[in-house]
Design an enzyme around this catalytic site. Structure first.
Site, PDB file in Angstrom:
ATOM      1  N   ASN A   1       0.311  -1.395   6.171  1.00  0.00           N
ATOM      2  CA  ASN A   1      -0.321  -0.202   5.205  1.00  0.00           C
ATOM      3  C   ASN A   1      -0.966  -0.784   3.806  1.00  0.00           C
ATOM      4  O   ASN A   1      -0.460  -1.057   3.156  1.00  0.00           O
ATOM      5  CB  ASN A   1       1.032   0.795   4.925  1.00  0.00           C
ATOM      6  N   TRP A   2      -2.092  -0.890   4.232  1.00  0.00           N
ATOM      7  CA  TRP A   2      -2.982  -1.323   2.979  1.00  0.00           C
ATOM      8  C   TRP A   2      -3.131  -0.448   1.789  1.00  0.00           C
ATOM      9  O   TRP A   2      -3.288  -0.976   0.662  1.00  0.00           O
ATOM     10  CB  TRP A   2      -4.258  -1.844   3.451  1.00  0.00           C
ATOM     11  N   LYS A   3      -2.823   0.813   2.002  1.00  0.00           N
ATOM     12  CA  LYS A   3      -2.844   1.582   0.606  1.00  0.00           C
ATOM     13  C   LYS A   3      -4.224   1.741  -0.044  1.00  0.00           C
ATOM     14  O   LYS A   3      -5.321   1.492   0.869  1.00  0.00           O
ATOM     15  CB  LYS A   3      -1.646   1.365  -0.069  1.00  0.00           C
TER      16      LYS A   3
ATOM     17  N   HIS B   1       3.854   9.745   4.569  1.00  0.00           N
ATOM     18  CA  HIS B   1       4.369   8.432   3.642  1.00  0.00           C
ATOM     19  C   HIS B   1       4.885   9.153   2.348  1.00  0.00           C
ATOM     20  O   HIS B   1       4.441  10.312   1.906  1.00  0.00           O
ATOM     21  CB  HIS B   1       3.087   7.601   3.585  1.00  0.00           C
TER      22      HIS B   1
ATOM     23  N   GLU C   1       4.352   8.438  -0.523  1.00  0.00           N
ATOM     24  CA  GLU C   1       3.530   8.484  -1.437  1.00  0.00           C
ATOM     25  C   GLU C   1       2.713   9.796  -1.508  1.00  0.00           C
ATOM     26  O   GLU C   1       2.387  10.481  -2.430  1.00  0.00           O
ATOM     27  CB  GLU C   1       2.526   7.042  -1.646  1.00  0.00           C
TER      28      GLU C   1
ATOM     29  N   GLU D   1      11.728   4.824   5.419  1.00  0.00           N
ATOM     30  CA  GLU D   1      11.227   4.067   4.046  1.00  0.00           C
ATOM     31  C   GLU D   1      12.239   4.686   3.023  1.00  0.00           C
ATOM     32  O   GLU D   1      11.716   5.983   2.586  1.00  0.00           O
ATOM     33  CB  GLU D   1       9.942   4.119   3.856  1.00  0.00           C
TER      34      GLU D   1
ATOM     35  N   GLY E   1       7.986  -0.905  -2.948  1.00  0.00           N
ATOM     36  CA  GLY E   1       7.177  -1.376  -4.031  1.00  0.00           C
ATOM     37  C   GLY E   1       7.897  -1.756  -5.354  1.00  0.00           C
ATOM     38  O   GLY E   1       7.446  -2.179  -6.288  1.00  0.00           O
TER      39      GLY E   1
ATOM     40  N   SER F   1       9.999  -3.035   1.026  1.00  0.00           N
ATOM     41  CA  SER F   1       9.912  -4.383   0.467  1.00  0.00           C
ATOM     42  C   SER F   1      10.514  -5.215   1.717  1.00  0.00           C
ATOM     43  O   SER F   1      11.184  -6.228   1.117  1.00  0.00           O
ATOM     44  CB  SER F   1      10.958  -4.256  -0.814  1.00  0.00           C
TER      45      SER F   1
ATOM     46  N   GLY G   1       3.969  -2.790   3.255  1.00  0.00           N
ATOM     47  CA  GLY G   1       2.814  -2.471   2.395  1.00  0.00           C
ATOM     48  C   GLY G   1       2.445  -3.917   1.693  1.00  0.00           C
ATOM     49  O   GLY G   1       1.446  -4.203   2.086  1.00  0.00           O
ATOM     50  N   GLY G   2       3.067  -4.029   0.191  1.00  0.00           N
ATOM     51  CA  GLY G   2       2.440  -5.131  -0.479  1.00  0.00           C
ATOM     52  C   GLY G   2       2.277  -6.428   0.314  1.00  0.00           C
ATOM     53  O   GLY G   2       1.169  -7.100   0.409  1.00  0.00           O
TER      54      GLY G   2
END
Length: 248
Positions: free
Chosen positions: A9-11, A94, A96, A166, A172, A211, A232-233
């Site tokens: 997930n590049w966000k 998600h 966010e 999640e 993150g 993470s 994610g990251g």
């Protein structure tokens, strides 16, 4: 036997040059991947991702989807539009989207339905806030989020998608639920579904998102009910993402 899936997930990240470099690196190392692999990109880069991944084993999709098919909904993107570019996945619910943009459980359920309607596999995100875990209501929160989809679409619909647990406090932050903590919630999710339809529970992939990295992926993916990760990251660097794809 469920296949492991690792989905990036590049966000709100990326540029044409960085995406070319990232996917070039991922494709160069795909021969060592033990899982199915997908990436979910910002809408504007989906055509580029389609071009770069054409004819490869890496699937792709979007980071969200509108519940609407068309109309006066400025800034939205529909399932039909995503299918126009051969997307396979769409992330819905998600944390966010829930916390920063105030999307409700009902919004997530409607987006799940929209993705299915257009032949996309929704990646349904569920999970608790830190204060909810501290209050001991993780299962209550996750059950509520699942029930919104089950009540709208039926439990059988979950077989058409993917679930991603999640814990919001581990996204993150560098904090990660222990493999056993993650497994406990995954087992709860599968058990809840099994009480309604054992066949769906056995089939549906449940990913862990929070993470995940090359150092903890092996242990997480070894758990009985963890079928991969929503990343994610670490999905923004080919080396880090591939380390996760090689786990299991």
């Amino acid at each position: 036997m469920r296949k492991t899936l690792v989905a990036g997930n590049w966000k709100l990240n990326g540029s044409k040059d960085s995406i070319k470099e990232l996917l070039g690196g991922v494709l160069a190392g795909m021969s060592e991947a033990k899982s199915d692999v997908a990436v979910c990109a910002p809408y504007i880069y989906i055509p580029l991702v389609q071009e770069l991944l054409s004819g490869t084993d890496v699937a792709y999709g979007s980071e969200s989807i509108s519940e609407y098919d068309s109309g006066a909904y400025t800034g939205e993107i529909s399932g039909a539009m995503l299918k126009d570019f051969d997307c396979e996945y769409a992330i819905v619910g998600h944390s966010e989207r829930r916390t920063l943009f105030a999307e409700k459980d009902s919004d997530t359920a409607n987006k799940f339905a929209a993705a299915r309607k257009h032949g996309l596999k929704p990646i349904l995100c569920v999970g608790e806030l830190l204060e909810e875990r501290e209050q001991g209501i993780t299962e209550e929160v996750v059950a509520r989020q699942l029930d919104a989809v089950i009540e709208l679409e039926g439990v059988e619909a979950l077989a058409d998608g993917v679930i991603a647990y999640e814990p919001v406090w581990a996204i993150g932050t560098g904090m990660t639920a222990s493999p056993q903590q993650a497994q406990d919630v995954h087992a709860f999710i599968r058990g809840k579904i099994a009480a309604l339809n054992a066949g769906v529970a056995e089939k549906v992939q449940i990913l862990y998102g929070g993470s995940v990295n090359g150092g903890n992926a092996d242990e997480l993916f070894a758990m009985a009910d963890i079928d991969g990760g929503l990343i994610g990251g670490a999905s923004l660097k080919a080396e880090d993402f591939l380390a996760i794809c090689k786990a299991g």
